[in-house]
Design an enzyme around this catalytic site. Sequence first.
Site, PDB file in Angstrom:
ATOM      1  N   PRO A  43     -13.868  13.900 -11.068  1.00 44.17           N
ATOM      2  CG  PRO A  43     -14.660  14.472  -9.065  1.00 44.17           C
ATOM      3  CD  PRO A  43     -15.152  13.721 -10.014  1.00 44.17           C
ATOM      4  CD  GLU A  44      -9.487  13.066 -15.466  1.00 47.46           C
ATOM      5  OE1 GLU A  44      -8.222  12.973 -15.550  1.00 47.46           O
ATOM      6  OE2 GLU A  44      -9.985  12.998 -16.438  1.00 47.46           O
TER       7      GLU A  44
END
Length: 271
Positions: free
Chosen positions: A2-3
């Site tokens: 997840p960014e």
Amino acid sequence: MPELPEVETTVRGLRPVLEGARIARLTTRRADLRRPFPGDLAQRMTGAVVTQLGRRAKYGLIGTDRGDTMIFHLGMSGRWRVDPSVELPHDHLIVETGAGRRLALNDPRRFGSVDLVATDRLADYPPFAQMGPEPMGPAFDAAYLARALEGRQAPVKALLLDQRIVAGLGNIYVCEALHIAGIAPSRAGGRIATSRIAGLVDAIKQVLAAAIEAGGSSLRDYVRPDGELGYFSKQWRVYGRAGAACGVCGGQVQRRAEGGRSTFWCANCQR
């Protein structure tokens, strides 16, 4: 992993459940994730009122009226589940509120982390100490980025992934922003004209805002707190599209693997 947009989406999903709520109970179901849970986590969080939720780079922040902030990182596969109907094997941390709401931090691969620090010492938290500005904040502008890139011979993509230059940018969104700006990922950072740097800053802010609006990109395990998938992946211009036609010029999207990461770009319209 997840960014920034996925973490921002997560924080926004937690806010209606946690902000202003009293934590009635916090339970850990194992001793650690990537590293051990703080030994006094349950003691310091139980009974506290959540006063704010925020984000720094790819970390979520849950602040309380006791002057503590719980910092979470989702690692490779972490996600929060809101009011789950059943307990899953990898629900490693459970938060119950005084209003009867329930949150489960689920992390099958256990590459995530949870820490607890004094809110007034957040800037000293080791991962934050050397971080650059937030890419969506006012401090990240063309003048700042021009100074940060001046004289640098490293590829611009590598420089944008350097958390000391800008906090929270990851592989997907750097590839996408460079395509919007028409800049080749391999171009030396110090050889980009100031006028193009302004366009790059705008592209970064544009792609992050669009990704947050879309709920992030669903890759492997990432799911929003409400259980829905982020759908920004349907808007990808180059990422994950090797061999496909570029939507700008019709050229072929290229892919190159570097140090465990894949770079995607159009050699025809990115210079």
